[in-house]
Every structure is written in structure tokens, then in C-alpha cells.
Design a protein around this motif. Structure first.
Motif, PDB file in Angstrom:
ATOM      1  N   ALA A  62       0.831  -1.208   0.000  1.00 30.37           N
ATOM      2  CA  ALA A  62       0.000   0.000   0.000  1.00 30.37           C
ATOM      3  C   ALA A  62       0.865   1.258   0.000  1.00 30.37           C
ATOM      4  N   SER A  63       1.901   1.283   0.830  1.00 33.82           N
ATOM      5  CA  SER A  63       2.736   2.486   0.943  1.00 33.82           C
ATOM      6  C   SER A  63       3.564   2.710  -0.318  1.00 33.82           C
ATOM      7  N   HIS A  64       4.057   1.635  -0.920  1.00 34.09           N
ATOM      8  CA  HIS A  64       4.861   1.791  -2.135  1.00 34.09           C
ATOM      9  C   HIS A  64       4.011   2.172  -3.338  1.00 34.09           C
ATOM     10  N   LEU A  65       2.808   1.633  -3.408  1.00 31.55           N
ATOM     11  CA  LEU A  65       1.916   2.039  -4.490  1.00 31.55           C
ATOM     12  C   LEU A  65       1.567   3.512  -4.345  1.00 31.55           C
ATOM     13  N   ALA A  66       1.383   3.946  -3.110  1.00 25.89           N
ATOM     14  CA  ALA A  66       1.101   5.361  -2.862  1.00 25.89           C
ATOM     15  C   ALA A  66       2.255   6.243  -3.304  1.00 25.89           C
ATOM     16  N   MET A  67       3.492   5.766  -3.140  1.00 22.25           N
ATOM     17  CA  MET A  67       4.665   6.510  -3.597  1.00 22.25           C
ATOM     18  C   MET A  67       4.562   6.837  -5.079  1.00 22.25           C
ATOM     19  N   ALA A  68       4.209   5.819  -5.862  1.00 27.34           N
ATOM     20  CA  ALA A  68       4.138   6.008  -7.312  1.00 27.34           C
ATOM     21  C   ALA A  68       3.000   6.944  -7.700  1.00 27.34           C
ATOM     22  N   VAL A  69       1.865   6.793  -7.032  1.00 28.86           N
ATOM     23  CA  VAL A  69       0.687   7.588  -7.382  1.00 28.86           C
ATOM     24  C   VAL A  69       0.894   9.056  -7.031  1.00 28.86           C
ATOM     25  N   GLU A  70       1.424   9.320  -5.830  1.00 27.69           N
ATOM     26  CA  GLU A  70       1.503  10.716  -5.382  1.00 27.69           C
ATOM     27  C   GLU A  70       2.434  11.558  -6.244  1.00 27.69           C
TER      28      GLU A  70
END
Length: 210
Positions: free
Chosen positions: A128-136
Motif C-alpha cells: 500500500a505504501s509503495h503504491l502510494a509513492m508512485a501515485v503521489e
């Protein structure tokens, strides 16, 4: 307005939201370096000290984005060429590195699980946190100064990092199930570096200069 509100300039550049994002990313960066503690220690013992910066890929990526948020919180007034150049490079590194390692970490966890690795709550938290990195970073790209040239420098850094990882054996530690797939992992990693350069390039074509 619905979901469009969460993609709007007024929401994304709201100072309260930016500060929240800054704090979350800063804490995540600190946690990431702690996560790499064992590998950093191993590298310090077995490898030359100059290789250490090539080890903690994900937290360094989020560190670049955390620094990029400061430029939005405190816009520079009449910056010098050096200051503007520093901003452009930091933002470019934030974008390409966060897209690359955000997706890479999720891919490695899923790939390992497909071969028998047992997932726990930490795996899901990391995904979840790494996917958020890419999205943000892709959401904030339109507010950044980084352009094609700076993104190319970011790509050069990624490819250098990949080369160091897979020629000096300092790549992020993998699930045991993937150790016999190292050649495939290496190929995927290089390809993802290139994709992480191309994706923001495409978005730049639609960036509005606000």
C-alpha cells in the motif's frame, strides 16, 4: 464535484494537506531507512563505503519527494540558477525513483507470493505504501518544474543504481523464492527504470502550466 476535488489544484496544494503529506512521507522515509538497517550494516562490513548510498532505494526515493513538497510549501522567490537547478533535479529524482521503486516493491512481493512466499500484514502495508509513492508523485508532477532533461538525469541515476545493484550484489534483499530468478528480476528492474522515465514524459505532454 465528487472525486475531481481530490485531483484539483485547490485540494492538492492546500497547505494543511501538503503538511500532512510531508509528515507522512517523512515518517515513511525514516521507517524505510530503519527497514534497510540490516542490509546497510552488511554493506558497510562487506563493501566499500561509497556503495552505501546505492542500497536504500525506496526510502531515498521518498526522501526526494519529501524534499519536493517543501518547494510547494515554501515557493522560492526569484531563485538563482543553482537553486532552480537543484529543485529541478530533486523533483525529477523524486518522480522517476518513486514510480520505479513504488511499482518494483509491489511487483517483488506479488512475484514472491506467487512462488510460495507467505504474506503477512507487513507485506500488505509495504504494498500500500509503495503504491502510494508512485501515485503521489504522478499527481504532483504537474506542479513541479522538472522537465525532459531533468527526467533524463533521473533515468541515468536509475540505470547506474541498477548496474551497481546487480554487478555488486547490493540489490534490495529479495524473498528466498526469487533468488533463483535473479536474471529475470534484473531484466524487469532495468525495464522498469526505462518505463519510469517514459510515464512522466507522457504526462508532461498534458501538464498545465499553472
Amino acid at each position: 464535484m465528487g472525486l475531481k476535488l481530490f485531483f484539483s489544484r485547490s485540494f492538492l496544494l492546500n497547505r494543511h494537506f501538503l503538511w500532512l503529506l510531508f509528515i507522512v512521507n517523512l515518517l515513511g522515509t525514516i521507517y524505510g531507512y530503519i527497514w534497510y538497517d540490516d542490509q546497510l550494516y552488511w554493506t558497510a562490513v562487506h563493501k566499500p563505503d561509497w556503495m552505501i548510498p546505492f542500497v536504500p532505494d525506496s526510502p531515498t526515493s521518498s526522501l526526494f519527494f519529501t524534499a519536493s513538497l517543501l518547494y510547494l510549501l515554501y515557493p522560492m522567490q526569484k531563485p538563482s540558477k543553482a537553486a532552480l537547478g537543484a529543485r529541478v533535479i530533486i523533483e525529477a529524482l523524486a518522480v522517476v525513483c518513486s514510480v520505479k521503486y513504488g511499482i518494483w516493491a509491489v511487483a517483488m512481493i506479488v512475484w514472491g507470493a506467487a512462488q510460495g512466499d507467505v504474506l503477512n500484514w507487513q507485506h500488505y502495508m509495504l504494498m500500500a505504501s509503495h503504491l502510494a509513492m508512485a501515485v503521489e508523485v504522478l499527481l504532483y508532477l504537474r506542479f513541479m518544474k522538472a522537465g525532459t532533461g531533468a527526467l533524463a538525469i533521473g533515468l541515468a541515476w536509475l540505470l547506474l543504481n541498477d548496474t551497481m545493484d546487480y554487478t555488486q550484489d547490493i540489490y534490495p534483499w529479495l524473498p528466498e523464492e526469487l533468488e533463483d530468478d535473479l536474471v529475470s528480476v534484473r531484466t524487469f528492474t532495468y525495464a522498469l527504470s526505462v518505463a519510469s522515465f517514459i510515464a512522466p514524459l507522457i504526462l508532461l505532454r498534458f501538464r498545465k502550466h499553472e
